[in-house]
Design an enzyme around this catalytic site. Structure first.
Site, mmCIF file in Angstrom:
data_model
loop_
_atom_site.group_PDB
_atom_site.id
_atom_site.type_symbol
_atom_site.label_atom_id
_atom_site.label_comp_id
_atom_site.label_asym_id
_atom_site.label_seq_id
_atom_site.Cartn_x
_atom_site.Cartn_y
_atom_site.Cartn_z
ATOM 1 N N ILE A 152 0.815 -1.217 0.000
ATOM 2 C CA ILE A 152 0.000 0.000 0.000
ATOM 3 C C ILE A 152 0.846 1.264 0.000
ATOM 4 O O ILE A 152 0.298 2.363 -0.048
ATOM 5 C CB ILE A 152 -0.956 0.010 1.216
ATOM 6 C CG1 ILE A 152 -0.175 -0.106 2.528
ATOM 7 C CG2 ILE A 152 -1.994 -1.075 1.090
ATOM 8 C CD1 ILE A 152 -1.046 -0.005 3.762
ATOM 9 N N GLY B 65 5.224 3.057 0.439
ATOM 10 C CA GLY B 65 6.631 2.850 0.715
ATOM 11 C C GLY B 65 7.416 4.135 0.563
ATOM 12 O O GLY B 65 6.946 5.093 -0.052
ATOM 13 N N GLY B 66 8.597 4.148 1.126
ATOM 14 C CA GLY B 66 9.477 5.301 1.026
ATOM 15 C C GLY B 66 10.886 4.850 0.718
ATOM 16 O O GLY B 66 11.111 3.727 0.246
ATOM 17 N N VAL C 255 5.558 -0.567 2.782
ATOM 18 C CA VAL C 255 4.427 -0.747 3.692
ATOM 19 C C VAL C 255 3.414 -1.667 3.025
ATOM 20 O O VAL C 255 3.044 -1.465 1.861
ATOM 21 C CB VAL C 255 3.767 0.600 4.049
ATOM 22 C CG1 VAL C 255 2.634 0.377 5.035
ATOM 23 C CG2 VAL C 255 4.797 1.555 4.636
ATOM 24 N N LYS D 120 5.335 -2.325 8.132
ATOM 25 C CA LYS D 120 6.433 -1.611 7.480
ATOM 26 C C LYS D 120 7.644 -2.529 7.490
ATOM 27 O O LYS D 120 8.087 -2.983 8.541
ATOM 28 C CB LYS D 120 6.733 -0.306 8.209
ATOM 29 C CG LYS D 120 7.872 0.489 7.588
ATOM 30 C CD LYS D 120 8.059 1.837 8.261
ATOM 31 C CE LYS D 120 6.979 2.808 7.857
ATOM 32 N NZ LYS D 120 7.270 4.184 8.307
ATOM 33 N N ASP E 216 10.076 15.272 10.946
ATOM 34 C CA ASP E 216 9.752 15.050 9.527
ATOM 35 C C ASP E 216 8.252 15.228 9.287
ATOM 36 O O ASP E 216 7.610 14.407 8.639
ATOM 37 C CB ASP E 216 10.206 13.657 9.088
ATOM 38 C CG ASP E 216 10.308 13.541 7.568
ATOM 39 O OD1 ASP E 216 10.359 14.591 6.898
ATOM 40 O OD2 ASP E 216 10.335 12.418 7.051
#
Length: 733
Positions: A16, A18-19, A24, A39, A133
């Site tokens: 669903i 992600g970074g 994720v 995660k 952040d």
């Protein structure tokens, strides 16, 4: 990863998000029967202790918080090289998606979202956690409108000393606070600055600072002012703009002192009595580094009176009546006398000046090197000497800018008023760096060395690129066209490693050799081969690929694990089920279609085939059964459903499978044969006794026409009597 079960209880369903650090997934908690978000640390970081430490810190930071506006942490685990965090699953969108879809948002909605974020930050700050952040990507909006703050991956406790890590600043540059960009210690007010930018973006649809590179954006946070939000969206009330202006002050001391104070302002800024409040003002004069605008010096206009007076005097002289002729003869001598007097006065002045010069006192010239030009000028004026202006400006590598490093007279005696020539060091004239992007690394190094840059001052920094081919230079630090000092510069060349990811091929149903070849073709590595039983795939074929599904983007060189089928599980049973079939009409052809389901296809119907038959027979269907995986056979004749026969695993094991009855068959209709016409029979004519040809006919039975005593079979024994012409007499029946 999809379909994998983590920790023996979390079944991964789909990806669903992600970074840069993690992916994720949505998963199902089998034990508690609920959806969760997992995660997972990216594979390329599983051996990087710094990333693993940061990943764990996220779990620890978020787990220490319990607030309705903070995503809850349920579990943390590691399985082989898979590091994962199990957290609350929020069904909805992140704030960045909402801003892209319909920014600018309504004022009341934006303030409501900002208030919930601020409430979450207040809770985190009270627990000595600073997020660091805050950005729309880390704000989740549930379908019920509840705001959830997530991603504490770079959060820190307030005891930490810096946000820099190996020379780089961690965070999202468009939402940096000025102190964050400097790399100094960040505190609670840094989170409030980032929240102010989020509120700015929600209300205007744009970011306050944009630039061509992260460095240029960071510098704008430090040096430039943003465009006020009401200029972009006049619908913003002044009270709401005041919240943004205060939270985004470059000086942390001028921002809100705490998240609680900002929350109170957000909760009241839309009250009717506050909507039209005055714009908040700040005193910028205390900032010595702030750029100022100095008013231009305007020329002083002379008074109109003096000018008019001169004109009046000129006019009065012109208009004065001419002197009498008797006085005119004195005009020329007076003129010459006046000129002579002026000349004598001038000569006297020259004599006085020369005498004064000859009698001027001498003074010692002070040493004014190693100080600024302004200080040197003042030192010379103090002893009666003059610094020539402008000074000579010459670069000297041993002296800083604007420092005097040479003077025309030194350690000597000179007359007062003597002019001293000073030489001042200027800033070094720096060349501009050439653009080497698109060149190979070797060619770029040669081009830079030709500019006088030492080779050991040039280092490569490999990274993936979708735009540049492998081995080509993407960019440089310092950037192209920026000034640099060839003697001290250190240049980093960003070199492409090629595309960051490649689509994962599908391996299911392939042999090990075929799967390995397909992975190598995609630039991937077959790392491990495992085995498992399978109902679906025959022995030796790939049943599962891990950790990427077909179509997923995979970094080049990634290691892949495959599972090969060992055949059916040991508890499986192969059984041949005999199906009696018959044509619809005996003697005529019918088309028989058979559909079956068994353990191989998880109960899904599968075609057995079609046969054309002309007589009753038995067709064999091979089934594979297992516990809780029964079979079923359905029969269709000429397109019409006939019957379904269940075949259970228990019946097969107990040898109690019932033989099905043959299908109903319609007998072929028979046509009755046409009876041949009966031969005509002649009824004998009954004559009176004594008549005829003299034969003994008196005993003929008048009812049957037979002569008594003849044969009683169907053969006509008593022939009919005939007349003299030979024709039979009687009537045909």
């Amino acid at each position: 990863m999809i379909g994998h079960e983590l920790g023996g209880r979390y079944q991964v369903i789909e990806r669903i998000g992600g970074g840069g650090m993690a992916l994720v997934y949505r998963a199902h908690d089998i034990l508690l029967n609920r959806n969760v978000a997992i995660k997972v640390l990216r594979n390329q970081f599983v051996h990087d202790e710094e990333f693993i430490r940061r990943f764990r810190r996220e779990a620890q930071s978020a787990a220490s918080l319990s607030h309705p506006n903070v995503v809850s942490i349920y579990d943390v685990g590691q399985e082989d090289d898979v590091h994962y965090i199990v957290m609350e699953y929020v069904e909805g969108k992140n704030l960045n998606e909402i801003i892209k879809e319909r920014a600018p948002l309504q004022v009341d909605e934006s303030v409501r979202i900002a208030s919930q974020i601020c409430d979450a930050l207040d809770h985190a700050h009270q627990n000595q956690i600073i997020h660091r952040d805050i950005k729309p990507h880390n704000i989740l909006i549930g379908r019920n409108g509840r705001v959830k703050v997530t991603d504490f991956g770079i959060a820190r406790a307030v005891t930490s000393t810096t946000i820099t890590q190996t020379g780089s600043v961690v965070g999202s540059v468009h939402y940096f606070s000025p102190e964050h960009a400097k790399g100094v210690t960040t505190g609670e007010k840094s989170d409030l600055y980032s929240l102010g930018i989020v509120l700015y973006q929600m209300l205007t649809g744009v970011l306050p600072f944009l630039g061509e590179s992260p460095i240029s954006v960071a510098l704008k946070h430090l040096q430039e002012e943003f465009e006020e939000p009401r200029l972009l969206n006049p619908l913003i009330p002044q009270s709401v703009e005041n919240v943004i202006l205060r939270s985004m002050r470059k000086n942390p001391e001028e921002r809100y002192q705490s998240a609680k104070q900002m929350l109170q302002d957000l909760e009241t800024c839309l009250l009717p009595e506050r909507r039209s409040e005055a714009k908040v003002l700040f005193h910028d004069d205390d900032d010595e580094d702030r750029t100022r605008i100095i008013p231009a010096i305007k020329p002083i206009q002379r008074g109109l009176g003096s000018r008019s007076g001169s004109e009046d005097r000129i006019r009065s002289m012109d208009d004065a009546p001419l002197p009498a002729s008797g006085k005119r003869k004195w005009g020329r001598p007076v003129l010459w006398i006046s000129l002579t007097l002026v000349l004598l006065i001038a000569m006297a002045g020259v004599v006085w000046y020369v005498n004064s010069k000859l009698s001027v006192d001498e003074v010692a010239v002070p040493d004014v090197t190693n100080i600024s030009f302004e200080a040197a000028k003042a030192a010379l004026e103090e002893v009666g000497l003059i610094a020539e202006e402008p000074p000579l400006m010459v670069y000297n590598p041993n002296f800083a800018e604007n420092i005097v490093w040479k003077q025309s007279k030194k350690d000597t005696m000179v007359k007062e008023g003597t002019t001293i020539i000073l030489t001042v060091s200027t800033a070094k004239t720096l060349p501009k760096l050439i653009d080497v992007s698109g060149q190979s690394y070797e060619d770029a190094v040669k081009a830079l060395m030709a500019l006088g840059i030492p080779q050991d001052s040039i280092t490569p920094d490999e990274r993936f690129s979708e735009e540049f081919a492998e081995g080509k230079v993407i960019s440089s630090e310092p950037a192209a066209n920026s000034e640099y000092d060839p003697e001290t510069v250190s240049i980093k060349l960003m070199v492409s490693k090629g595309k960051e990811s490649t689509p994962m091929p599908g391996l299911l149903g392939l042999t090990e050799k075929e799967a390995k070849a397909k992975l190598e073709e995609a630039g991937l590595v077959l790392d491990e081969v495992k085995e498992e039983p399978s109902f679906t795939y025959e022995k030796g074929k790939v049943t599962k690929q891990w950790a990427y599904e077909e179509g997923d983007l995979v970094p080049p060189g990634e290691k892949i694990t495959i599972y090969l089928s060992t055949g059916y599980p040991p508890e499986a049973v192969e059984y041949t089920f005999n199906v009696p079939v018959a044509p619809a009409v005996d003697g005529k052809k019918s088309k028989i279609r058979i559909v079956f389901a068994d353990a191989r296809n998880d109960g899904e119907n599968q075609e057995w085939g079609t046969r054309t038959i002309g007589k009753s027979q038995t067709l064999s269907v091979n089934l594979v059964l297992a516990p809780n995986k029964d079979g079923m056979v359905s029969v269709y004749r000429d397109g019409e459903f006939l019957d379904t026969y269940p075949v259970t695993y228990v019946d097969v094991k107990n040898n109690s499978v019932q033989t099905p009855e043959p299908p109903v068959q319609t007998p072929e209709p028979t046509i009755a044969p046409t009876e041949p016409p009966a031969e005509p029979t002649i009824e004998p004519e009954i004559l009176p006794p004594g008549s005829g040809d003299g034969g003994d006919t008196g005993n003929v039975d008048p009812t049957t026409g037979f002569v008594p005593g003849t044969d009683s079979t169907n053969k006509l024994v008593n022939a009919p009597h005939s007349n003299a012409n030979g024709k039979a007499k009687g009537k045909s029946k």
